[in-house]
Design an enzyme around this catalytic site. Structure first.
Site, PDB file in Angstrom:
ATOM      1  N   SER A 126      -1.908 -11.122  -5.313  1.00 17.98           N
ATOM      2  CA  SER A 126      -1.222 -12.137  -5.979  1.00 17.98           C
ATOM      3  C   SER A 126       0.244 -12.036  -5.695  1.00 17.98           C
ATOM      4  O   SER A 126       0.811 -11.014  -5.328  1.00 17.98           O
ATOM      5  CB  SER A 126      -1.649 -12.202  -7.234  1.00 17.98           C
ATOM      6  OG  SER A 126      -1.375 -10.953  -8.170  1.00 17.98           O
ATOM      7  N   LEU A 140      -1.062 -11.182 -13.906  1.00 21.41           N
ATOM      8  CA  LEU A 140      -0.411 -12.578 -13.880  1.00 21.41           C
ATOM      9  C   LEU A 140      -0.323 -13.021 -12.310  1.00 21.41           C
ATOM     10  O   LEU A 140      -0.176 -11.919 -11.411  1.00 21.41           O
ATOM     11  CB  LEU A 140       0.984 -12.528 -14.433  1.00 21.41           C
ATOM     12  CG  LEU A 140       0.998 -12.339 -15.958  1.00 21.41           C
ATOM     13  CD1 LEU A 140       2.134 -12.613 -16.481  1.00 21.41           C
ATOM     14  CD2 LEU A 140       0.133 -13.688 -16.481  1.00 21.41           C
ATOM     15  N   HIS A 151      -3.947  -5.932  -5.213  1.00 19.39           N
ATOM     16  CA  HIS A 151      -4.487  -5.445  -6.533  1.00 19.39           C
ATOM     17  C   HIS A 151      -5.749  -4.324  -6.212  1.00 19.39           C
ATOM     18  O   HIS A 151      -5.775  -3.334  -6.537  1.00 19.39           O
ATOM     19  CB  HIS A 151      -5.173  -6.561  -7.309  1.00 19.39           C
ATOM     20  CG  HIS A 151      -4.391  -7.343  -7.933  1.00 19.39           C
ATOM     21  ND1 HIS A 151      -3.800  -7.010  -9.249  1.00 19.39           N
ATOM     22  CD2 HIS A 151      -3.637  -8.512  -7.628  1.00 19.39           C
ATOM     23  CE1 HIS A 151      -3.009  -8.122  -9.451  1.00 19.39           C
ATOM     24  NE2 HIS A 151      -2.719  -8.905  -8.527  1.00 19.39           N
ATOM     25  N   LEU A 153      -8.205  -2.924  -2.521  1.00 18.45           N
ATOM     26  CA  LEU A 153      -8.710  -2.904  -1.174  1.00 18.45           C
ATOM     27  C   LEU A 153      -9.988  -1.883  -1.364  1.00 18.45           C
ATOM     28  O   LEU A 153      -9.945  -0.626  -2.015  1.00 18.45           O
ATOM     29  CB  LEU A 153      -7.794  -2.269  -0.101  1.00 18.45           C
ATOM     30  CG  LEU A 153      -8.386  -1.628   1.137  1.00 18.45           C
ATOM     31  CD1 LEU A 153      -9.092  -2.939   2.029  1.00 18.45           C
ATOM     32  CD2 LEU A 153      -7.556  -0.798   1.897  1.00 18.45           C
ATOM     33  N   TYR A 197      -2.478   5.091   2.553  1.00 19.47           N
ATOM     34  CA  TYR A 197      -1.514   3.799   2.584  1.00 19.47           C
ATOM     35  C   TYR A 197      -0.282   4.539   3.595  1.00 19.47           C
ATOM     36  O   TYR A 197       0.253   3.449   4.158  1.00 19.47           O
ATOM     37  CB  TYR A 197      -1.023   3.518   1.265  1.00 19.47           C
ATOM     38  CG  TYR A 197      -2.299   2.791   0.520  1.00 19.47           C
ATOM     39  CD1 TYR A 197      -2.676   1.514   1.111  1.00 19.47           C
ATOM     40  CD2 TYR A 197      -3.150   3.274  -0.485  1.00 19.47           C
ATOM     41  CE1 TYR A 197      -3.933   0.926   0.449  1.00 19.47           C
ATOM     42  CE2 TYR A 197      -4.128   2.688  -0.960  1.00 19.47           C
ATOM     43  CZ  TYR A 197      -4.563   1.424  -0.568  1.00 19.47           C
ATOM     44  OH  TYR A 197      -5.539   0.916  -1.052  1.00 19.47           O
TER      45      TYR A 197
END
Length: 271
Positions: A126, A140, A151, A153, A197
């Protein structure tokens, strides 16, 4: 030798006619068998094609497809997420109603990997409008933001250790390069996932301000700039032309064109 004429009555003539017909039928059948035998070396046997009823015909699903998620995928998303995270940390990044929430507001910031119609891996994101993540970022969507908050994976358990997590992340980041309003991507993860990551190009921002129960996180970011890389010999990421998202006034536009083809090879652990 003189000829003689034999006169037959109606009954005798009928019997003769019947005998002649019988002989003719026998000789005709023998000729037919001989013709068939002599022609066998030159005639290929005819094979009748099996009739296929409309009920037996099935639509063939693509072997592998990457596309945006929608609310119909929410249950499959949550099942994969719940199995992946609850067994490790005891918490889900997104609950089912939150999955539906983001797939309704910003489906263009999600990506799902399907094999033969089955969801095997996904990403949900988002927009966020601050430099660092705050608690509000968990629920939000900020349509005027330029930061994509990733948010979650997750990869289905039967498809892990196959490199699908890094490949899907790479493709997602290349897709974000096609969105002119996106400047960077951020996420928060537990410490044991930081090396994963980092291999995807993320950089650490230090300790995240968000805590969930007793869990703490590292905040990481990835710069989004330039154009999406093009690689050959790969599967295309298909974003259907019918995908339409209507943001609020002066919000960012959306992208409905397919991404260019990409190829990814990755090392290390999968998620």
């Amino acid at each position: 030798m003189t000829g003689c004429v034999v006169v037959l009555g109606p009954e005798e003539a009928h019997c003769l006619t019947t005998a002649e017909r019988t002989l003719e039928a026998q000789f005709g059948a023998e000729r037919l068998v001989m013709s068939a035998v002599s022609a066998q070396p030159f005639v290929k046997p005819m094979q009748s094609s099996p009739s296929v009823s409309p009920i037996q015909r099935r639509h063939t699903l693509p072997a592998s497809e990457v596309r945006p998620l929608n609310t119909q995928d929410a249950i499959s998303v949550f099942e994969i997420e719940r199995e992946a995270f609850i067994s490790v940390s005891g918490e889900c990044p997104l609950h089912l109603d939150e999955v539906r929430h983001f797939l309704t507001l910003c489906p263009e910031l999600s990506m799902g990997w399907f094999e033969e119609g089955r969801l095997v891996a996904f990403i949900i994101g988002s927009l966020w409008d601050q430099e660092r993540l705050e608690m509000d970022a968990l629920t939000l969507h900020k349509p005027r933001g330029s930061t994509v908050h990733i948010h979650v994976l997750a990869v289905h358990r039967t498809f892990r250790q196959q490199g699908k997590g890094p490949i899907l992340m790479w493709r997602y980041l290349q897709y974000l390069r096609c969105l002119p309003y996106v400047r960077r991507a951020v996420l928060m993860c537990e410490d044991f996932l930081v090396p994963f990551y980092r291999k995807s190009g993320f950089r650490s921002l230090g300790r995240c301000a968000i805590t969930v129960a007793n869990l703490t996180f590292t905040e990481m970011w990835y710069p989004i700039s330039g154009h999406a890389y093009m690689r050959r010999n790969s599967e295309a990421i298909r974003f259907p032309q019918g995908l339409t998202v209507h943001p609020p006034l002066s919000g960012p536009p959306t992208l409905s064109q397919p991404l260019p083809q990409t190829e990814e090879s990755s090392e290390g652990s999968d998620v």
